[in-house]
Design an enzyme around this catalytic site. Structure first.
Site, PDB file in Angstrom:
ATOM      1  N   TYR A 185       0.847  -1.198   0.000  1.00  9.68           N
ATOM      2  CA  TYR A 185       0.000   0.000   0.000  1.00  9.68           C
ATOM      3  C   TYR A 185       0.879   1.243   0.000  1.00  9.68           C
ATOM      4  O   TYR A 185       1.700   1.417   0.894  1.00  9.68           O
ATOM      5  CB  TYR A 185      -0.913  -0.008   1.226  1.00  9.68           C
ATOM      6  CG  TYR A 185      -1.813   1.198   1.323  1.00  9.68           C
ATOM      7  CD1 TYR A 185      -2.781   1.434   0.357  1.00  9.68           C
ATOM      8  CD2 TYR A 185      -1.701   2.097   2.374  1.00  9.68           C
ATOM      9  CE1 TYR A 185      -3.609   2.548   0.428  1.00  9.68           C
ATOM     10  CE2 TYR A 185      -2.534   3.215   2.467  1.00  9.68           C
ATOM     11  CZ  TYR A 185      -3.482   3.426   1.494  1.00  9.68           C
ATOM     12  OH  TYR A 185      -4.294   4.522   1.566  1.00  9.68           O
ATOM     13  N   ASP A 195       9.222   2.446   0.376  1.00 12.17           N
ATOM     14  CA  ASP A 195       8.144   3.015   1.178  1.00 12.17           C
ATOM     15  C   ASP A 195       8.363   2.552   2.618  1.00 12.17           C
ATOM     16  O   ASP A 195       8.016   1.437   2.987  1.00 12.17           O
ATOM     17  CB  ASP A 195       6.794   2.530   0.625  1.00 12.17           C
ATOM     18  CG  ASP A 195       5.622   3.034   1.455  1.00 12.17           C
ATOM     19  OD1 ASP A 195       5.852   3.545   2.568  1.00 12.17           O
ATOM     20  OD2 ASP A 195       4.481   2.887   0.984  1.00 12.17           O
ATOM     21  N   LYS A 236       3.973   8.349   9.391  1.00 12.23           N
ATOM     22  CA  LYS A 236       3.443   7.626  10.559  1.00 12.23           C
ATOM     23  C   LYS A 236       4.233   7.841  11.849  1.00 12.23           C
ATOM     24  O   LYS A 236       4.108   8.875  12.480  1.00 12.23           O
ATOM     25  CB  LYS A 236       3.313   6.151  10.207  1.00 12.23           C
ATOM     26  CG  LYS A 236       2.348   5.945   9.027  1.00 12.23           C
ATOM     27  CD  LYS A 236       1.507   4.723   9.131  1.00 12.23           C
ATOM     28  CE  LYS A 236       0.571   4.659   7.941  1.00 12.23           C
ATOM     29  NZ  LYS A 236      -0.647   3.968   8.143  1.00 12.23           N
TER      30      LYS A 236
HETATM   31  N1  PLP Z   1       2.651   3.591   2.737  1.00  9.59           N
HETATM   32  C1  PLP Z   1       2.357   2.666   3.651  1.00  9.59           C
HETATM   33  C2  PLP Z   1       3.210   1.446   3.754  1.00  9.59           C
HETATM   34  C3  PLP Z   1       1.244   2.828   4.483  1.00  9.59           C
HETATM   35  O1  PLP Z   1       0.940   1.893   5.386  1.00  9.59           O
HETATM   36  C4  PLP Z   1       0.451   3.998   4.348  1.00  9.59           C
HETATM   37  C5  PLP Z   1      -0.745   4.202   5.188  1.00  9.59           C
HETATM   38  O2  PLP Z   1      -1.340   3.298   5.715  1.00  9.59           O
HETATM   39  C6  PLP Z   1       0.801   4.937   3.375  1.00  9.59           C
HETATM   40  C7  PLP Z   1       1.909   4.710   2.587  1.00  9.59           C
HETATM   41  C8  PLP Z   1      -0.013   6.176   3.179  1.00  9.59           C
HETATM   42  O3  PLP Z   1       0.201   7.061   4.248  1.00  9.59           O
HETATM   43  P1  PLP Z   1      -0.904   8.182   4.593  1.00  9.59           P
HETATM   44  O4  PLP Z   1      -2.123   7.462   5.072  1.00  9.59           O
HETATM   45  O5  PLP Z   1      -0.225   9.001   5.674  1.00  9.59           O
HETATM   46  O6  PLP Z   1      -1.142   8.969   3.360  1.00  9.59           O
END
Ligand code: PLP
Length: 430
Positions: free
Chosen positions: A144, A244, A272
């Site tokens: 994700y 990521d 996060k």
């Molecule tokens: N990347 C990962 C691995 C994530 O778990 C998330 C959110 O759950 C995101 C990107 C997206 O982050 P945001 O919700 O702060 O836009």
């Protein structure tokens, strides 16, 4: 807290929410709970009826020190009282936080601060496209990377148009949306599939995006040599490698999973845990790529590097460095070991995966190494387990293939309470 039936004390607010907010909540997935949280402190949440829950959702990752941590909040209040939001040049806190990230994240030469993980990944995409003059990207099934565009939630599920996404998959409503001809989606840990995409499209690939340790759906480590393969193929084809680390950064290790794996990406998205719940994210990486931000690639956000979030992040990182991550790792190991023993003792067909503070019970015989395997699981038992844990006062994420975690506020007793509740729940659903 109930999953499906609203308790009387929550019904009024739920009804009012449904009248004025689409779907009754401002983020997909929060609608699963028919309850309202009125207080959060450390490792715990309380609902309006006064029931306490041990929180293993932790807002999907940001809460790394603990809910409403007085030390983090004090840092925010101090900066709010002194200066607040101004829009004049760099700020001292912003520079100091960037210097800290350059110090601890192995691949970081320069850092830009943004609001969300989605922001960071979208900027990474724009930088990679500007640097290479190419459009296509390669990503992995079930990783994700935020909700937007070519990286968006639809890219998680390679289902045919009109076909339902796997049961238990979060953001199911987005299946198929956002995936265009520019996005290649292959299975995590499938070296052959990665090689095949590079062979066919290597000269058109702007970037490869990966969670270096898969946390979003199940917990699955990279196979030995897999991250190295991505690095080698990206180098050979002039493709930008983006890690990521929105979930792994400032949680699995201060320097992210790259510090554990020893494989360095060109760009890294962070978010996060960086702010312990205050809104902050970052993009960092090679100076030549990062320097495209503000020149060839627009980067502008009213609240980017806002002083409240920067203050929270500086204090959070200091607390993590001062034993916070070591404590979470120790307790996480104790939790995973206890759960694995309870699985053996109760004879359920399941296993536990995770690293550091993360954990998940996979309801299948073998730990999954791909997303396809993660969703090839006994979802009936998984959901029964989740509800039994909820009844026992243990809050797990609403989707059974998303990962759980602890924070630094957890005690050994909290971990043991979780193991004891899981043991009873395993026996119940066996
Ligand atoms: N990347 C990962 C691995 C994530 O778990 C998330 C959110 O759950 C995101 C990107 C997206 O982050 P945001 O919700 O702060 O836009």
């Amino acid at each position: 807290m109930t999953a499906h039936t609203a308790l009387p004390h929550s019904q009024d607010l739920l009804d009012r929410a449904a009248r004025v907010i689409p779907n009754g909540v401002s983020a997909g997935g929060r609608d699963v709970y028919r309850d309202v949280v009125v207080r959060a402190q450390g490792a715990y949440l309380w609902n309006a009826a006064g029931r306490r829950y041990l929180d293993h959702l932790l807002s999907y990752g940001p809460i790394v020190i603990g809910h409403a941590d007085a030390r983090v909040n004090e840092a925010v209040h101090t900066v709010a009282a002194r200066v607040g939001l101004t829009w004049v040049g760099p700020q001292a806190g912003e520079v100091e936080l960037a210097e800290k990230i350059v110090e601890v994240v192995p691949s970081a030469e320069k850092v830009a601060f943004l609001n969300t993980g989605t922001d960071a990944l979208q900027h990474a995409l724009h930088v990679a496209r500007a640097a290479t003059g190419r459009r296509q990207i390669l990503k992995f099934h079930g990783h994700y990377h935020g909700w937007a565009g070519a990286l968006g939630v639809g890219a998680n599920f390679d289902v045919a148009p009109g076909q339902a996404p796997p049961p238990g998959a979060p953001n199911s409503g987005g299946a198929g949306r956002g995936v265009g001809d520019d996005t290649h989606v292959v299975e995590w840990n499938d070296a052959g599939a990665v090689r095949a995409v590079f062979e066919a499209y290597g000269r058109d690939l702007a970037a490869v995006f990966a969670e270096p340790y898969l946390h979003s759906y199940t917990n699955a480590a990279p196979a030995p040599g897999f991250l190295e393969l991505l690095r080698d193929l990206a180098d050979a084809h002039g493709t930008v490698l983006v890690f990521d680390e929105v979930k792994t950064g400032f949680r699995d290790h201060l320097g992210g999973y790259q510090a554990i794996a020893g494989v360095l990406p060109d760009l890294t998205a962070l978010g996060k845990a960086l702010g312990n719940g205050w809104t902050i994210a970052a993009l960092c990486g090679r100076a030549d790529l990062m320097d495209l931000l503000g020149s060839e690639v627009t980067m502008d956000g009213t609240y980017y590097a806002n002083p409240y979030a920067v203050a929270a992040a500086r204090r959070t990182v200091a607390l993590l460095e001062d034993g916070g991550i070591a404590r979470m790792n120790r307790l996480g190991e104790r939790l995973r070991t206890g759960l694995a023993q309870a699985i053996i003792d109760t004879g359920v067909t399941a296993n536990v995966t995770g690293i550091g503070s993360g954990w998940i019970v996979n309801w299948r015989a073998e730990p999954p190494v791909t997303f396809r395997q993660a969703v090839d699981a006994d979802f009936g038992r998984a959901e029964a387990f989740r509800l039994a844990m909820l009844d026992a006062g243990i809050l797990l994420p609403p989707y059974v293939i998303t990962d759980n975690r602890i924070c630094a506020a957890y005690t050994g007793d909290d971990v043991d309470e979780t193991i004891a509740a899981a043991r009873r729940a395993f026996a119940m659903v066996a």
